[in-house]
Design a protein around this motif. Structure first.
Motif, PDB file in Angstrom:
ATOM      1  N   SER A   1       8.248   7.768   4.250  1.00 40.30           N
ATOM      2  CA  SER A   1       8.351   7.190   5.584  1.00 40.30           C
ATOM      3  C   SER A   1       7.750   5.791   5.606  1.00 40.30           C
ATOM      4  CB  SER A   1       7.681   8.074   6.649  1.00 40.30           C
ATOM      5  OG  SER A   1       6.336   8.332   6.367  1.00 40.30           O
ATOM      6  N   VAL A   2       8.229   5.007   6.539  1.00 37.91           N
ATOM      7  CA  VAL A   2       7.745   3.647   6.747  1.00 37.91           C
ATOM      8  C   VAL A   2       6.331   3.708   7.308  1.00 37.91           C
ATOM      9  CG1 VAL A   2       8.058   1.592   8.171  1.00 37.91           C
ATOM     10  CG2 VAL A   2      10.033   2.685   7.080  1.00 37.91           C
ATOM     11  N   GLY A   3       5.469   2.828   6.811  1.00 38.13           N
ATOM     12  CA  GLY A   3       4.152   2.675   7.406  1.00 38.13           C
ATOM     13  C   GLY A   3       4.107   1.453   8.304  1.00 38.13           C
ATOM     14  N   HIS A   4       4.277   0.259   7.696  1.00 39.13           N
ATOM     15  CA  HIS A   4       4.140  -0.999   8.430  1.00 39.13           C
ATOM     16  C   HIS A   4       4.791  -2.097   7.584  1.00 39.13           C
ATOM     17  CE1 HIS A   4       2.224  -3.947  11.073  1.00 39.13           C
ATOM     18  NE2 HIS A   4       1.526  -4.486  10.091  1.00 39.13           N
ATOM     19  N   ARG A   5       5.605  -2.924   8.224  1.00 37.11           N
ATOM     20  CA  ARG A   5       6.183  -4.124   7.598  1.00 37.11           C
ATOM     21  C   ARG A   5       7.055  -3.823   6.375  1.00 37.11           C
ATOM     22  NH1 ARG A   5       1.886  -8.319   6.123  1.00 37.11           N
ATOM     23  NH2 ARG A   5       3.818  -9.494   5.738  1.00 37.11           N
ATOM     24  N   VAL A   6       7.727  -2.673   6.370  1.00 36.49           N
ATOM     25  CA  VAL A   6       8.657  -2.304   5.292  1.00 36.49           C
ATOM     26  C   VAL A   6       9.801  -1.516   5.932  1.00 36.49           C
ATOM     27  CG1 VAL A   6       8.954  -1.139   3.067  1.00 36.49           C
ATOM     28  CG2 VAL A   6       6.731  -2.071   3.659  1.00 36.49           C
ATOM     29  N   SER A   7      11.035  -1.757   5.476  1.00 40.13           N
ATOM     30  CA  SER A   7      12.165  -0.969   5.959  1.00 40.13           C
ATOM     31  C   SER A   7      12.225   0.366   5.232  1.00 40.13           C
ATOM     32  CB  SER A   7      13.478  -1.724   5.736  1.00 40.13           C
ATOM     33  OG  SER A   7      13.791  -1.774   4.342  1.00 40.13           O
ATOM     34  N   LEU A   8      12.933   1.328   5.796  1.00 42.97           N
ATOM     35  CA  LEU A   8      13.055   2.635   5.157  1.00 42.97           C
ATOM     36  C   LEU A   8      13.836   2.540   3.852  1.00 42.97           C
ATOM     37  CD1 LEU A   8      12.467   5.625   5.202  1.00 42.97           C
ATOM     38  CD2 LEU A   8      14.451   5.957   6.703  1.00 42.97           C
TER      39      LEU A   8
ATOM     40  N   SER B   1       0.802   4.110   8.412  1.00 38.26           N
ATOM     41  CA  SER B   1       0.919   3.157   9.525  1.00 38.26           C
ATOM     42  C   SER B   1      -0.453   2.668   9.960  1.00 38.26           C
ATOM     43  CB  SER B   1       1.635   3.820  10.699  1.00 38.26           C
ATOM     44  OG  SER B   1       2.964   4.154  10.369  1.00 38.26           O
ATOM     45  N   HIS B   2      -1.405   3.586  10.050  1.00 44.25           N
ATOM     46  CA  HIS B   2      -2.759   3.238  10.482  1.00 44.25           C
ATOM     47  C   HIS B   2      -3.376   2.191   9.552  1.00 44.25           C
ATOM     48  CE1 HIS B   2      -6.256   5.225  12.864  1.00 44.25           C
ATOM     49  NE2 HIS B   2      -6.552   3.969  12.626  1.00 44.25           N
ATOM     50  N   LEU B   3      -3.297   2.440   8.241  1.00 47.36           N
ATOM     51  CA  LEU B   3      -3.858   1.484   7.280  1.00 47.36           C
ATOM     52  C   LEU B   3      -3.090   0.171   7.271  1.00 47.36           C
ATOM     53  CD1 LEU B   3      -4.753   3.729   4.219  1.00 47.36           C
ATOM     54  CD2 LEU B   3      -6.338   2.390   5.608  1.00 47.36           C
ATOM     55  N   GLY B   4      -1.776   0.258   7.402  1.00 51.15           N
ATOM     56  CA  GLY B   4      -0.981  -0.966   7.434  1.00 51.15           C
ATOM     57  C   GLY B   4      -1.361  -1.861   8.594  1.00 51.15           C
TER      58      GLY B   4
ATOM     59  N   THR C   1      -4.995  -3.347   8.141  1.00 51.61           N
ATOM     60  CA  THR C   1      -5.125  -4.349   7.081  1.00 51.61           C
ATOM     61  C   THR C   1      -4.115  -5.478   7.210  1.00 51.61           C
ATOM     62  OG1 THR C   1      -3.618  -3.164   5.588  1.00 51.61           O
ATOM     63  CG2 THR C   1      -5.969  -2.607   5.456  1.00 51.61           C
ATOM     64  N   GLY C   2      -3.053  -5.254   7.986  1.00 52.42           N
ATOM     65  CA  GLY C   2      -1.978  -6.235   8.085  1.00 52.42           C
ATOM     66  C   GLY C   2      -1.029  -6.220   6.897  1.00 52.42           C
ATOM     67  N   ARG C   3      -1.194  -5.260   5.998  1.00 54.51           N
ATOM     68  CA  ARG C   3      -0.403  -5.235   4.766  1.00 54.51           C
ATOM     69  C   ARG C   3       0.796  -4.303   4.892  1.00 54.51           C
ATOM     70  NH1 ARG C   3      -2.562  -7.775   0.663  1.00 54.51           N
ATOM     71  NH2 ARG C   3      -4.748  -8.431   0.787  1.00 54.51           N
ATOM     72  N   PRO C   4       1.890  -4.605   4.161  1.00 55.84           N
ATOM     73  CA  PRO C   4       3.008  -3.666   4.125  1.00 55.84           C
ATOM     74  C   PRO C   4       2.553  -2.342   3.526  1.00 55.84           C
ATOM     75  CG  PRO C   4       3.272  -5.361   2.443  1.00 55.84           C
ATOM     76  CD  PRO C   4       2.116  -5.778   3.285  1.00 55.84           C
ATOM     77  N   SER C   5       3.054  -1.247   4.081  1.00 55.03           N
ATOM     78  CA  SER C   5       2.600   0.069   3.647  1.00 55.03           C
ATOM     79  C   SER C   5       3.701   1.098   3.808  1.00 55.03           C
ATOM     80  CB  SER C   5       1.373   0.498   4.459  1.00 55.03           C
ATOM     81  OG  SER C   5       1.684   0.566   5.839  1.00 55.03           O
ATOM     82  N   ILE C   6       3.663   2.107   2.943  1.00 58.32           N
ATOM     83  CA  ILE C   6       4.595   3.233   3.037  1.00 58.32           C
ATOM     84  C   ILE C   6       3.825   4.520   2.787  1.00 58.32           C
ATOM     85  CG2 ILE C   6       6.554   1.834   2.252  1.00 58.32           C
ATOM     86  CD1 ILE C   6       6.390   3.278  -0.457  1.00 58.32           C
TER      87      ILE C   6
ATOM     88  N   LEU D   1       0.839  -1.186   0.000  1.00 58.33           N
ATOM     89  CA  LEU D   1       0.000   0.000   0.000  1.00 58.33           C
ATOM     90  C   LEU D   1       0.881   1.245   0.000  1.00 58.33           C
ATOM     91  CD1 LEU D   1      -2.647  -0.980   2.714  1.00 58.33           C
ATOM     92  CD2 LEU D   1      -2.647  -1.518   0.262  1.00 58.33           C
ATOM     93  N   VAL D   2       0.589   2.154  -0.920  1.00 60.58           N
ATOM     94  CA  VAL D   2       1.360   3.400  -1.038  1.00 60.58           C
ATOM     95  C   VAL D   2       0.399   4.561  -0.802  1.00 60.58           C
ATOM     96  CG1 VAL D   2       2.868   4.808  -2.473  1.00 60.58           C
ATOM     97  CG2 VAL D   2       2.907   2.313  -2.701  1.00 60.58           C
TER      98      VAL D   2
END
Length: 231
Positions: free
Chosen positions: A186-193, A128-131, A134-139, A111-112
Motif C-alpha cells: 500500500s501507498v504510504g506517502h508521496r508514491v503511487s501504487l 503513511s504516519h512515518l512518511g 519525515t516528509g519522505r516517500p514511503s510504502i 522508506l519501506v
C-alpha cells in the motif's frame, strides 16, 4: 545503552491517538509518482518487542536501490509508547523508529515499512504516519492483509489483485515469487501504487519478503537481544 523514553505530549489514550491520526492524515500526498525504481537508496524499517520489559527495538537498514547491497545500518531501543490497540500500532513504536532513522548518516531515500499505509481502517497506517512525519516517500509491504478483501492473484511473479475496503482499492496483493503467498502493498506517502508495487518486486528478487524487510527484521531482533542482555 540509552533507552529512548516516551516523548512529552505523546498520545496516552485511544481518543488522543485517533485525533492525531485524523490531523496528520490530511497531510498525505497521493499525487506524486515517487522515486524511480533502482535509483538512490531504499531503507527498510522494522521493530521487535519485549512486552514483559516494555521495550521495543527499531532497525533502519539503508540499501543501494540498484544492487540491494547494505549501505548503512542503525538501531534504537525505547520504551513501548502506547498500549496495544489494533489500528493504532504506529503509536507504540514511532519514537524509537524515528530515533533509528535519525542516527543514519546516509540519505534514507524511500522508506519501506513492514506494515501498512493507506491499507488501514482509517487510511493512515505506519507507512503513511512515518512518511508524513519525515516528509519522505514511503510504502508499506505487509505479510498479511489485515481486515481487507482480495481475490487471489495469478500464480506467477508480478501478478496482483486489488486489496479492497468497502469497494475502494487501498493496496494490492502482489505475488513476488511464483506460486508463493502474496504480500500486501500500500501507498504510504508521496508514491503511487504502481510505483510502490514496482519497488516491491525489485526489492524481492529471490524471496517473498523484500530485502529491506529481511535485513531490518534480522537487525532489530539482534538489537533487542543485545538490549535484553544488558538490562
Amino acid at each position: 545503552m540509552t533507552i529512548i523514553g516516551i516523548p512529552a505530549g505523546w498520545p496516552a489514550d485511544e481518543d488522543a491517538a485517533r485525533a492525531v491520526q485524523q490531523e496528520l492524515r490530511g497531510r498525505i500526498v497521493l499525487d506524486e509518482e515517487g522515486p524511480a525504481v533502482g535509483e538512490g537508496h531504499v531503507t527498510g524499517l522494522d521493530v521487535a518487542y519485549d512486552d514483559e520489559r516494555d521495550l521495543v527495538a527499531a532497525a533502519a537498514v539503508v540499501l543501494d536501490a540498484r544492487t540491494l547491497d547494505v549501505v548503512e545500518e542503525a538501531t534504537a531501543v525505547g520504551r513501548v509508547s502506547f498500549p496495544y490497540v489494533p489500528g493504532l500500532l504506529a503509536f507504540r513504536e514511532i519514537p524509537t523508529v524515528l530515533a533509528a532513522l535519525g542516527s543514519l548518516t546516509a540519505d534514507p531515500g524511500l522508506l519501506v515499512c513492514d506494515g501498512y499505509g493507506l491499507a488501514h481502517p482509517r487510511r493512515f497506517g505506519l507507512a503513511s504516519h512515518l512518511g508524513v512525519l519525515t516528509g519522505r516517500p514511503s510504502i508499506g509491504v505487509a505479510k498479511n492483509p489485515f481486515t481487507f478483501t482480495y481475490e487471489q492473484p495469478g500464480t506467477e511473479r508480478g501478478e496482483f489483485s486489488a486489496l479492497l475496503a468497502d469497494g475502494e482499492e487501498v493496496g494490492r496483493a502482489l505475488r513476488t515469487q511464483a506460486r508463493v503467498k502474496p504480500v500486501f502493498v500500500s501507498v504510504g506517502h508521496r508514491v503511487s501504487l504502481d510505483r510502490a508495487a514496482a519497488h516491491t518486486l525489485h526489492l524481492a528478487p529471490r524471496y517473498r519478503i523484500p530485502e529491506t524487510t529481511r535485513h531490518a527484521d534480522s537487525l532489530c531482533r539482534r538489537a533487542l537481544k543485545e538490549a535484553l542482555g544488558s538490562t
